[in-house]
Every structure is written in C-alpha cells, then in structure tokens.
Design a protein around this motif. Structure first.
Motif, mmCIF file in Angstrom:
data_model
loop_
_atom_site.group_PDB
_atom_site.id
_atom_site.type_symbol
_atom_site.label_atom_id
_atom_site.label_comp_id
_atom_site.label_asym_id
_atom_site.label_seq_id
_atom_site.Cartn_x
_atom_site.Cartn_y
_atom_site.Cartn_z
ATOM 1 N N MET A 1 2.349 -11.240 14.585
ATOM 2 C CA MET A 1 1.495 -10.592 13.620
ATOM 3 C C MET A 1 1.460 -9.098 13.938
ATOM 4 S SD MET A 1 -2.386 -11.557 12.488
ATOM 5 C CE MET A 1 -3.083 -11.373 14.091
ATOM 6 N N THR A 2 1.505 -8.289 12.893
ATOM 7 C CA THR A 2 1.524 -6.843 13.032
ATOM 8 C C THR A 2 0.121 -6.295 13.272
ATOM 9 O OG1 THR A 2 3.368 -6.792 11.480
ATOM 10 C CG2 THR A 2 2.243 -4.713 11.877
ATOM 11 N N LYS A 3 0.027 -5.263 14.135
ATOM 12 C CA LYS A 3 -1.263 -4.632 14.388
ATOM 13 C C LYS A 3 -1.723 -3.909 13.119
ATOM 14 C CE LYS A 3 -3.471 -1.461 17.605
ATOM 15 N NZ LYS A 3 -4.623 -2.194 18.029
ATOM 16 N N ILE A 4 -3.012 -4.014 12.824
ATOM 17 C CA ILE A 4 -3.579 -3.431 11.611
ATOM 18 C C ILE A 4 -3.890 -1.958 11.828
ATOM 19 C CG2 ILE A 4 -5.491 -3.527 9.974
ATOM 20 C CD1 ILE A 4 -5.808 -6.477 10.774
ATOM 21 N N HIS A 5 -3.350 -1.116 10.974
ATOM 22 C CA HIS A 5 -3.670 0.306 10.993
ATOM 23 C C HIS A 5 -5.100 0.468 10.473
ATOM 24 C CE1 HIS A 5 -3.687 4.500 9.722
ATOM 25 N NE2 HIS A 5 -2.724 4.665 10.612
ATOM 26 N N PRO A 6 -5.891 1.359 11.043
ATOM 27 C CA PRO A 6 -7.291 1.509 10.614
ATOM 28 C C PRO A 6 -7.465 1.795 9.117
ATOM 29 C CG PRO A 6 -6.911 2.724 12.638
ATOM 30 C CD PRO A 6 -5.579 2.212 12.177
ATOM 31 N N ALA A 7 -6.489 2.418 8.476
ATOM 32 C CA ALA A 7 -6.593 2.726 7.045
ATOM 33 C C ALA A 7 -6.187 1.546 6.162
ATOM 34 C CB ALA A 7 -5.734 3.935 6.710
ATOM 35 N N CYS A 8 -5.633 0.518 6.757
ATOM 36 C CA CYS A 8 -5.129 -0.620 5.989
ATOM 37 C C CYS A 8 -6.195 -1.311 5.139
ATOM 38 C CB CYS A 8 -4.447 -1.621 6.911
ATOM 39 S SG CYS A 8 -3.779 -3.056 6.060
ATOM 40 N N PRO A 9 -7.356 -1.662 5.686
ATOM 41 C CA PRO A 9 -8.354 -2.334 4.844
ATOM 42 C C PRO A 9 -8.769 -1.499 3.632
ATOM 43 C CG PRO A 9 -8.930 -2.617 7.139
ATOM 44 C CD PRO A 9 -7.777 -1.639 7.090
ATOM 45 N N GLU A 10 -8.927 -0.186 3.822
ATOM 46 C CA GLU A 10 -9.299 0.684 2.698
ATOM 47 C C GLU A 10 -8.202 0.727 1.647
ATOM 48 O OE1 GLU A 10 -10.909 4.687 3.109
ATOM 49 O OE2 GLU A 10 -11.652 4.066 5.066
ATOM 50 N N ALA A 11 -6.983 0.915 2.081
ATOM 51 C CA ALA A 11 -5.866 1.002 1.146
ATOM 52 C C ALA A 11 -5.643 -0.332 0.441
ATOM 53 C CB ALA A 11 -4.602 1.436 1.877
ATOM 54 N N CYS A 12 -5.781 -1.407 1.175
ATOM 55 C CA CYS A 12 -5.614 -2.738 0.588
ATOM 56 C C CYS A 12 -6.740 -3.012 -0.416
ATOM 57 C CB CYS A 12 -5.584 -3.788 1.683
ATOM 58 S SG CYS A 12 -4.905 -5.361 1.142
ATOM 59 N N ASP A 13 -7.961 -2.615 -0.068
ATOM 60 C CA ASP A 13 -9.088 -2.790 -0.986
ATOM 61 C C ASP A 13 -8.841 -2.056 -2.300
ATOM 62 O OD1 ASP A 13 -10.613 -4.488 0.514
ATOM 63 O OD2 ASP A 13 -12.008 -2.952 1.223
ATOM 64 N N LYS A 14 -8.310 -0.859 -2.216
ATOM 65 C CA LYS A 14 -8.026 -0.073 -3.421
ATOM 66 C C LYS A 14 -7.083 -0.835 -4.351
ATOM 67 C CE LYS A 14 -6.400 4.501 -4.761
ATOM 68 N NZ LYS A 14 -5.906 5.780 -4.292
ATOM 69 N N GLU A 15 -6.049 -1.417 -3.783
ATOM 70 C CA GLU A 15 -5.088 -2.187 -4.588
ATOM 71 C C GLU A 15 -5.697 -3.499 -5.090
ATOM 72 O OE1 GLU A 15 -2.130 -1.129 -5.707
ATOM 73 O OE2 GLU A 15 -2.556 0.762 -4.693
ATOM 74 N N LEU A 16 -6.454 -4.182 -4.221
ATOM 75 C CA LEU A 16 -7.104 -5.426 -4.640
ATOM 76 C C LEU A 16 -8.095 -5.178 -5.774
ATOM 77 C CD1 LEU A 16 -7.729 -7.148 -1.191
ATOM 78 C CD2 LEU A 16 -6.223 -7.986 -3.003
ATOM 79 N N LEU A 17 -8.837 -4.073 -5.674
ATOM 80 C CA LEU A 17 -9.795 -3.739 -6.732
ATOM 81 C C LEU A 17 -9.069 -3.471 -8.052
ATOM 82 C CD1 LEU A 17 -12.334 -1.516 -4.790
ATOM 83 C CD2 LEU A 17 -12.838 -3.649 -5.975
ATOM 84 N N TYR A 18 -7.962 -2.749 -7.973
ATOM 85 C CA TYR A 18 -7.196 -2.446 -9.177
ATOM 86 C C TYR A 18 -6.606 -3.713 -9.809
ATOM 87 C CZ TYR A 18 -3.502 -0.821 -12.225
ATOM 88 O OH TYR A 18 -2.679 -0.643 -13.304
ATOM 89 N N LEU A 19 -6.010 -4.553 -8.981
ATOM 90 C CA LEU A 19 -5.310 -5.735 -9.504
ATOM 91 C C LEU A 19 -6.220 -6.916 -9.815
ATOM 92 C CD1 LEU A 19 -2.199 -5.758 -7.160
ATOM 93 C CD2 LEU A 19 -2.273 -5.077 -9.568
ATOM 94 N N PHE A 20 -7.212 -7.152 -8.944
ATOM 95 C CA PHE A 20 -7.989 -8.389 -9.041
ATOM 96 C C PHE A 20 -9.504 -8.185 -9.153
ATOM 97 C CE2 PHE A 20 -4.182 -9.241 -6.427
ATOM 98 C CZ PHE A 20 -3.521 -10.080 -7.304
ATOM 99 N N ALA A 21 -9.957 -6.925 -9.158
ATOM 100 C CA ALA A 21 -11.383 -6.582 -9.226
ATOM 101 C C ALA A 21 -12.187 -7.207 -8.077
ATOM 102 C CB ALA A 21 -11.979 -6.978 -10.576
ATOM 103 N N ALA A 38 -0.061 -7.009 7.053
ATOM 104 C CA ALA A 38 -0.027 -5.640 7.553
ATOM 105 C C ALA A 38 1.373 -5.049 7.627
ATOM 106 C CB ALA A 38 -0.692 -5.562 8.923
ATOM 107 N N ASP A 39 2.400 -5.883 7.605
ATOM 108 C CA ASP A 39 3.752 -5.336 7.654
ATOM 109 C C ASP A 39 4.228 -4.865 6.278
ATOM 110 O OD1 ASP A 39 3.819 -7.976 6.746
ATOM 111 O OD2 ASP A 39 5.843 -8.318 7.498
ATOM 112 N N LEU A 40 3.416 -5.108 5.250
ATOM 113 C CA LEU A 40 3.733 -4.670 3.891
ATOM 114 C C LEU A 40 2.886 -3.461 3.527
ATOM 115 C CD1 LEU A 40 3.612 -8.128 2.070
ATOM 116 C CD2 LEU A 40 5.663 -6.855 2.716
#
Length: 61
Positions: A1-21, A38-40
């Motif tokens: 499993m890839t280590k999570i970058h600290p900005a990952c949850p924020e960036a992922c949330d932005k995309e999740l909010l856009y795509l799935f609300a 995290a590797d994506l």
C-alpha cells in the motif's frame, strides 16, 4: 500500500464532491482505504473508488 500524501484527502474530496456529491468521510473512507487509491492521481482515484463501490455520479446527464 502506498503512503498517503497529506494533500491526498483534500484533493480526493474535491473530486468526490464533484463526481458523487460526497467526501471521504461521508463513506467512512479511512486511511487504509485512502491508501488503496493513493497510487492514483485524485482525478483517477475518485472515479475508481466510485466504480468499486457502485456510487452513482451526481453530475450524470
């Protein structure tokens, strides 16, 4: 499993909010599950997560 970058949850949330609300906390996405994607880049991780868990797109035509 890839280590999570600290900005990952924020960036992922932005995309999740856009795509799935939703954001990662709405679906109880913990550090382990975030690490599975995290590797994506967030633009690929959010749709992959949605596909894996059968989420419907919020912005579907």
């Amino acid at each position: 499993m890839t280590k999570i970058h600290p900005a990952c949850p924020e960036a992922c949330d932005k995309e999740l909010l856009y795509l799935f609300a939703i954001d990662h906390s709405d679906v109880d996405m913990d550090d382990y599950l975030l690490g599975c994607y995290a590797d994506l880049p967030p633009r690929e991780a959010a749709p992959a997560f949605g596909s894996d868990y059968g989420l419907e797109r919020a912005n579907a035509p």
